[in-house]
Structure formats: C-alpha cells, structure tokens
Design an enzyme around this catalytic site. Structure first.
Site, PDB file in Angstrom:
ATOM      1  CG  ASP A  14      -1.763   1.224   1.337  1.00  0.00           C
ATOM      2  OD1 ASP A  14      -2.557   1.494   0.424  1.00  0.00           O
ATOM      3  OD2 ASP A  14      -1.632   1.938   2.352  1.00  0.00           O
TER       4      ASP A  14
ATOM      5  CD  GLU B  63      -3.447  -2.288  -0.956  1.00  0.00           C
ATOM      6  OE1 GLU B  63      -4.003  -1.194  -1.109  1.00  0.00           O
ATOM      7  OE2 GLU B  63      -3.538  -2.948   0.115  1.00  0.00           O
TER       8      GLU B  63
END
Length: 226
Positions: free
Chosen positions: A49, A121
C-alpha cells in the site's frame, strides 16, 4: 523452490520474474490459509500500500506539473483505493492463483473486491522486496496503464458518490451497519451492509470497517446504476 506452472504464468502476466519465488507465494496467500508453516499476505499488503502510494504520488506530479494539491489528492485517492487495486487484479486474473481456505473459496473469495485488492498490494510489495523500487514502479505503471491519465480530477470515493446519488433523489444518507465480524482479534474481518431508503442494499467484507464500507458502497453504486 521454483514456482509452479500456474504461478509462473501469473508471474508472466504481471511482467516480473522473481528471484525469490517464496515472496510471490506469500503475497497470494490469504489469512484463511495461514498456518505455523505458511505465512499470509497481511504484512506484505501493508508495505505494498505504501509503495503504491509513493509511485502514484510521483507519477501524478510528473504527469501534471501545474496541478494543485487539491486537484492531485482526489486523483491519487482514486488510483490507490481498494476498488482500483481489485480492478487491476482482475485484469491479470489474480483471483485464479489466490490461495484461500475452504470457507473463503466457497463464499466466492476469488471474486471479492477486498481480497483481490489486498493481494494486489501484497504482490506489489513482493516485487519491491525482490527487485527494488524501480522494478515495483515499472510493474505498477504498466498495470495501472491509462488509468493514470484518464482518472477524473473530481474522482470521489464510493461512500461520497453513493451519498450524493441518494441525496440527488431525495433519499436519506445511506445507512451502514456491521452485520458480522470474524477472524482473530489481531486480524479481524468486518462484514458491513449499506442500505438505501429504497430498500436496496449490498454487503462487503474487509479487514477494516472503512474498507468494508467503501466496498459495500461501490457494490451498491454498481447495482443502482445498472
């Protein structure tokens, strides 16, 4: 241990050849499959992320040298949000190689937006740890493709968009409620239902209430606009 044929094909789809195949296996392992000898992708998701955020921040600044912070922020949010990550994941057929426990598999986990977004992610983090920032940047920019240039300046998150849709039709703001919570205390999964005055509703599951609310709102938006 070398990658299986299935994971090798996926590696080709994302355009990166791993020196440490274990990183990719971990990135694609959901918590429902974790064990004492099998690590899940939650820590990689956390790192991925942040890597995605850095790459997109740099790319947006480079793409538009005159945009203000107020103009860049909503574009950034649209590019890094879970829905976009899940859409990218669907584009490389990530769901087919996601390692899930039986209960998640039976409940359609390979299609769940939150699971796909998380795994995307985690995959970014795996590439970053294996090949460094340049390798991760190259993959991200290639997989996100034209999204970087076509994202709308007024892009809004799904909860905001759904609320505006409801208000435009003189309905009350959407109502969100937690209908279930599962998993261990250190890694809970929340199921959130969002409902409109019309009675239309959708549910979604994620590792935080915020993510679950956004995913549920996105699903309901798709329903009402069909």
């Amino acid at each position: 241990m070398a990658l299986s044929a299935e994971l090798k094909t996926f590696s080709n789809r994302i355009g990166y050849d791993f020196s440490d195949p274990e990183l990719l296996r971990r990135a694609l392992t959901h918590s429902s499959m974790s064990s004492a000898t099998r690590t899940d992708n939650q820590r990689l998701e956390f790192l991925g992320d942040r890597v995605l955020g850095l790459v997109m921040s740099e790319a947006l600044l480079k793409a538009d040298g005159k945009a203000t912070e107020g103009q860049l922020a909503p574009r950034f949010n649209a590019l890094v949000r879970k829905e976009t990550c899940a859409d990218v994941a669907r584009g490389v057929d990530l769901g087919q190689v996601l390692k899930l426990g039986r209960s998640e598999m039976m409940s359609g986990g390979r299609r769940k937006e939150a699971l796909l977004g998380d795994a995307m992610e985690a995959t970014i983090a795996a590439v970053y740890l294996d090949g460094g920032l340049e390798a991760a940047r190259e993959m991200i920019l290639r997989l996100w493709g034209e999204r970087l240039h076509t994202v709308k300046a007024d892009a809004r998150d799904s909860k905001t968009a759904l609320q505006e849709w409801a208000q435009a039709r003189r309905q009350s703001p959407p109502r969100y409620e937690e209908v279930a919570r599962s998993g261990p205390d250190h890694a809970p999964e929340f199921t959130i239902r969002v409902t409109l005055d019309s009675g239309q509703s959708e549910t979604a599951q994620a590792k935080s209430k915020r993510q679950a609310e956004q995913a549920a709102a996105a699903a309901l938006l798709a329903q009402v606009k069909t």
